[in-house]
Scaffold this motif. Structure first.
Motif, PDB file in Angstrom:
ATOM      1  N   ILE A 181      -6.153   5.711   3.399  1.00 27.70           N
ATOM      2  CA  ILE A 181      -5.992   6.763   3.688  1.00 27.70           C
ATOM      3  C   ILE A 181      -4.325   6.757   3.800  1.00 27.70           C
ATOM      4  O   ILE A 181      -3.415   8.324   3.366  1.00 27.70           O
ATOM      5  CB  ILE A 181      -6.453   6.804   5.262  1.00 27.70           C
ATOM      6  N   GLN A 182      -3.684   6.231   4.243  1.00 30.30           N
ATOM      7  CA  GLN A 182      -2.148   6.217   4.616  1.00 30.30           C
ATOM      8  C   GLN A 182      -1.498   6.342   3.180  1.00 30.30           C
ATOM      9  O   GLN A 182      -0.476   6.895   3.125  1.00 30.30           O
ATOM     10  CB  GLN A 182      -1.916   4.537   4.942  1.00 30.30           C
ATOM     11  N   LEU A 183      -2.106   5.271   2.167  1.00 35.51           N
ATOM     12  CA  LEU A 183      -1.487   5.246   0.650  1.00 35.51           C
ATOM     13  C   LEU A 183      -1.976   7.001   0.602  1.00 35.51           C
ATOM     14  O   LEU A 183      -0.897   7.689  -0.642  1.00 35.51           O
ATOM     15  CB  LEU A 183      -2.187   3.833  -0.290  1.00 35.51           C
ATOM     16  N   LEU A 184      -2.866   8.111   0.591  1.00 35.06           N
ATOM     17  CA  LEU A 184      -3.132   9.044   0.064  1.00 35.06           C
ATOM     18  C   LEU A 184      -2.408   9.801   0.696  1.00 35.06           C
ATOM     19  O   LEU A 184      -1.163  10.934  -0.006  1.00 35.06           O
ATOM     20  CB  LEU A 184      -4.409   9.034   0.111  1.00 35.06           C
ATOM     21  N   ARG A 185      -1.619   9.838   2.010  1.00 34.42           N
ATOM     22  CA  ARG A 185      -0.636  10.222   2.834  1.00 34.42           C
ATOM     23  C   ARG A 185       0.109  10.058   2.450  1.00 34.42           C
ATOM     24  O   ARG A 185       1.448  11.279   2.290  1.00 34.42           O
ATOM     25  CB  ARG A 185      -0.838  10.444   4.584  1.00 34.42           C
ATOM     26  N   LEU A 186       0.884   9.134   2.115  1.00 33.83           N
ATOM     27  CA  LEU A 186       2.249   9.044   1.333  1.00 33.83           C
ATOM     28  C   LEU A 186       2.014   9.206  -0.307  1.00 33.83           C
ATOM     29  O   LEU A 186       3.465   8.838  -0.727  1.00 33.83           O
ATOM     30  CB  LEU A 186       2.557   7.188   1.588  1.00 33.83           C
ATOM     31  N   GLY A 187       1.399   9.378  -0.587  1.00 31.54           N
ATOM     32  CA  GLY A 187       1.102   9.543  -2.302  1.00 31.54           C
ATOM     33  C   GLY A 187       1.606   8.550  -3.114  1.00 31.54           C
ATOM     34  O   GLY A 187       1.642   8.702  -4.482  1.00 31.54           O
ATOM     35  N   LEU A 188       1.456   7.292  -2.758  1.00 32.17           N
ATOM     36  CA  LEU A 188       1.235   6.341  -3.166  1.00 32.17           C
ATOM     37  C   LEU A 188       0.116   5.460  -4.059  1.00 32.17           C
ATOM     38  O   LEU A 188      -0.973   6.411  -4.047  1.00 32.17           O
ATOM     39  CB  LEU A 188       1.943   5.065  -1.761  1.00 32.17           C
ATOM     40  N   PRO A 189      -0.078   4.976  -5.552  1.00 33.74           N
ATOM     41  CA  PRO A 189      -0.919   4.476  -6.183  1.00 33.74           C
ATOM     42  C   PRO A 189      -1.400   3.137  -4.936  1.00 33.74           C
ATOM     43  O   PRO A 189      -1.484   3.109  -4.440  1.00 33.74           O
ATOM     44  CB  PRO A 189      -0.482   4.229  -6.860  1.00 33.74           C
ATOM     45  N   PRO A 223      -3.420  -0.296  -4.242  1.00 36.43           N
ATOM     46  CA  PRO A 223      -1.819  -1.655  -4.012  1.00 36.43           C
ATOM     47  C   PRO A 223      -1.593  -2.622  -5.037  1.00 36.43           C
ATOM     48  O   PRO A 223      -0.390  -2.788  -5.397  1.00 36.43           O
ATOM     49  CB  PRO A 223      -3.009  -2.202  -2.838  1.00 36.43           C
ATOM     50  N   HIS A 224      -2.532  -2.746  -5.981  1.00 37.16           N
ATOM     51  CA  HIS A 224      -2.010  -4.061  -6.793  1.00 37.16           C
ATOM     52  C   HIS A 224      -1.236  -2.520  -7.884  1.00 37.16           C
ATOM     53  O   HIS A 224      -0.470  -3.609  -8.576  1.00 37.16           O
ATOM     54  CB  HIS A 224      -3.216  -4.019  -7.711  1.00 37.16           C
ATOM     55  N   ARG A 225      -1.709  -1.951  -8.290  1.00 35.41           N
ATOM     56  CA  ARG A 225      -0.850  -0.776  -9.199  1.00 35.41           C
ATOM     57  C   ARG A 225       0.745  -0.592  -8.394  1.00 35.41           C
ATOM     58  O   ARG A 225       2.052  -1.191  -9.380  1.00 35.41           O
ATOM     59  CB  ARG A 225      -1.376   0.456  -9.493  1.00 35.41           C
ATOM     60  N   GLU A 226       0.769  -0.482  -7.441  1.00 39.79           N
ATOM     61  CA  GLU A 226       1.974  -0.534  -6.457  1.00 39.79           C
ATOM     62  C   GLU A 226       2.599  -2.276  -6.345  1.00 39.79           C
ATOM     63  O   GLU A 226       4.416  -2.025  -6.860  1.00 39.79           O
ATOM     64  CB  GLU A 226       1.758  -0.115  -4.543  1.00 39.79           C
ATOM     65  N   ALA A 227       1.857  -2.806  -6.764  1.00 36.41           N
ATOM     66  CA  ALA A 227       2.569  -4.323  -6.749  1.00 36.41           C
ATOM     67  C   ALA A 227       2.928  -4.735  -7.847  1.00 36.41           C
ATOM     68  O   ALA A 227       4.603  -5.259  -8.135  1.00 36.41           O
ATOM     69  CB  ALA A 227       1.645  -5.537  -5.995  1.00 36.41           C
ATOM     70  N   ARG A 228       2.440  -4.265  -8.833  1.00 40.84           N
ATOM     71  CA  ARG A 228       2.583  -4.501 -10.536  1.00 40.84           C
ATOM     72  C   ARG A 228       4.286  -3.249  -9.889  1.00 40.84           C
ATOM     73  O   ARG A 228       5.189  -4.115 -10.937  1.00 40.84           O
ATOM     74  CB  ARG A 228       1.753  -3.483 -11.452  1.00 40.84           C
ATOM     75  N   LEU A 229       4.527  -2.429  -9.657  1.00 41.43           N
ATOM     76  CA  LEU A 229       5.306  -1.504 -10.556  1.00 41.43           C
ATOM     77  C   LEU A 229       6.750  -2.587  -9.205  1.00 41.43           C
ATOM     78  O   LEU A 229       8.038  -2.497  -9.802  1.00 41.43           O
ATOM     79  CB  LEU A 229       5.237  -0.339  -9.608  1.00 41.43           C
TER      80      LEU A 229
END
Length: 547
Positions: free
Chosen positions: A263-271, A273-279
């Motif tokens: 829910i927090q990732l959806l609120r921040l508009g982030l992908p 966790p593993h996709r964010e870690a890859r970036l």
């Protein structure tokens, strides 16, 4: 891909020209314009990957020689596409290879082999520092990092990492869910993804029962135990809420934290966790590469400046040598002519002395300039030493980071052992809970029986209380009547004694011996008195028992 075929556009695009119909200039623009740009939201990426895999894998690799099946090789191929660099031809670098192998080793529960990783990185660095998709499949399938492991364990590990990286499965497991219509509790297999929580009949995922769509307006809260269910929490959405029961408190906390993270990732508009870690890993590599390039450029500039200074110093030395040689020649000529023309050229001698003084001043000035240039060279050498120290600190930091990674791996192994102990304790608690539940039902039955007896006793007590109250009222009424009768008898006996003396009224009675009182013979005998005492004592005992 659910895109209608356009044969006219195909013929117009792949016409005969000098570039060739199958070149990158001909094929890639057609793929982007007429196929990829028309993809809709319902496009199934997994099916598209299966189609691409079917077209290319047979001519590039033979899976019969590997320890993994075609399905597992396809999953490794998908993970390669996810972790590869965004440039053609696609390759996966050593950092991403190490990340994937560590994930696989963690999934198998065997732990990572640091020595094998170090040896393989050394071998790979000496060659090309990256792998293609087919080389990565051979690396995983040949069992270099999974010796002593059966195929089923390796297949399960590949599936687990595939679900996490490709299918975005953040967490999965069995939990109890409360229905919205019948309000009954049913066990379901839950799968958490970044934007939804799906639940199925079982873990084979054959029959899907529903989805809980997550958005930025959802929230997760813990609930107290109720209805005989423990470890409860609720997911509140815009239209409805879902009550779920986990198997234990640890599982409950893990599910709550994972759902809150989504829910927090959806609120921040982030992908995910593993996709964010890859970036983040790619940004870190780019930043390190930029810093290394900048450092190399600065080193080149410093080296060029140092070489320039060296050339300048060499030019100055040659000029000084030429000046010294010229001065020596002039001095020799001057001494030669001085013997013959000493008196004649006295003025010339003084002029020559002045010239010599000027030359010495120039030499001193050149010497000071040379000292300044040497000081600058020393400063450049000091700067070079500082740069070498900075590089040594960077190498030490990398070594410390590797040590921390080893420590994290060891902590993960200890956590896995503790998790196994906790699962054993959980099974023991489950057996104890089942036994306690049976004893609880027996106690509840005994409690219900005692409550029924208590209610019957309470009713009897109320009835006895009412009877005691009635008897008390009757006793008070009889006492008042007795008191009035006693007063009347006393008054009457006083009047009789006053008017008639000691004449005793003649009354019928028992012919036995009469009781004599202070006022004369009594109105009843001793036997009657004893009977009345017994009856009064019995009524008194009954009243005490009623109270």
């Amino acid at each position: 891909m659910k895109i209608p075929h356009d044969p006219v556009a195909l013929e117009e695009h792949f016409n005969d020209d000098n570039k060739g119909p199958l070149s990158n200039q001909g094929y890639m623009p057609y793929l982007n314009k007429f196929i990829l740009d028309k993809v809709q939201e319902e496009f199934d990426l997994l099916e598209f990957n299966k189609m691409c895999w079917t077209l290319c894998y047979k001519k590039n690799i033979c899976t019969k020689k590997l320890l993994i099946s075609d399905g597992d090789a396809f999953k490794v191929w998908c993970m390669f596409n996810f972790l590869s660099e965004d440039k053609y031809p696609l390759v996966i670098i050593i950092e991403e290879i190490e990340y994937l192998l560590r994930k696989l080793m963690e999934a198998t529960g065997t732990g990572s082999s640091e020595e094998k990783f170090a040896d393989y990185k050394l071998q790979l660095n000496t060659k090309k520092n990256h792998l293609t998709a087919w080389e990565l499949i051979e690396l995983v399938g040949m069992g270099y990092f999974s010796k002593g492991m059966n195929r089923q364990t390796l297949s399960m590990a590949i599936s687990e990492v595939f679900q996490e990286l490709i299918l975005d499965v953040l967490k999965q497991g069995y939990m109890m869910k409360k229905g919205h219509k019948r309000k009954n509790w049913t066990e379901r297999w839950f799968i958490l993804r970044p934007n939804s929580l799906s639940y199925y009949i079982s873990e084979d995922l054959v029959e899907k029962k529903g989805d809980i769509i997550l958005d930025r307006n959802c929230c997760v809260e813990s609930l107290p135990d109720k209805e005989g269910k423990k470890c409860l929490f609720i997911i509140k959405c815009t239209d409805k809420s879902f009550e779920i029961s986990a198997s234990d408190k640890k599982k409950k906390q893990e599910w709550i934290q994972a759902t809150q993270m989504c829910i927090q990732l959806l609120r921040l508009g982030l992908p995910s966790p593993h996709r964010e870690a890859r970036l983040r890993r790619r940004e870190l590599r780019q930043r390190q590469q930029t810093e290394e390039d900048d450092l190399a450029e600065k080193m080149k500039q410093l080296q060029a400046a140092n070489e320039n200074k060296q050339r300048q110093l060499e030019d100055m030395r040659m000029k000084m040598e030429e000046a010294a040689a010229k001065a020596a020649t002039e001095e020799h000529m001057r001494k030669k002519t001085q013997v013959d023309l000493h008196d004649r050229y006295r003025l010339d001698l003084e002029r020559e002395k002045m010239v010599r003084q000027q030359m010495e001043e120039q030499v001193a000035q050149k010497s000071s300039e040379l000292e300044q240039y040497l000081q600058r060279v020393r400063e450049l050498e000091d700067m070079y030493h500082r740069l070498e120290e900075a590089l040594e600190d960077e190498r030490q930091a990398k070594q410390d980071e590797e040590n921390m990674r080893k420590l994290q791996a060891r902590l993960l192994e200890e956590e896995a052992a503790k998790r196994a102990e906790l699962e054993e304790i959980h099974l023991q608690q489950q057996r104890a809970l089942s036994q306690t539940e049976a004893e609880k039902q027996e106690l509840e039955a005994e409690q219900l029986a005692k409550e029924r007896d208590l209610q019957a006793a309470m009713l009897q007590l109320d009835r006895l209380e009412k009877e005691r109250s009635g008897a008390l009222e009757q006793y008070k009424e009889v006492s008042r009547k007795l008191e009035r009768a006693t007063n009347k008898t006393k008054n009457w006996k006083d009047k009789v004694a006053k008017h008639e003396g000691l004449v005793r009224l003649i009354q019928p009675g028992h012919k036995g011996p009469q009781r004599i009182t202070n006022w004369g013979p009594a109105s009843f005998t001793d036997t009657e008195l004893e009977l009345r005492k017994k009856s009064w004592q019995e009524s008194k005992n009954q009243g005490a028992q009623a109270q």
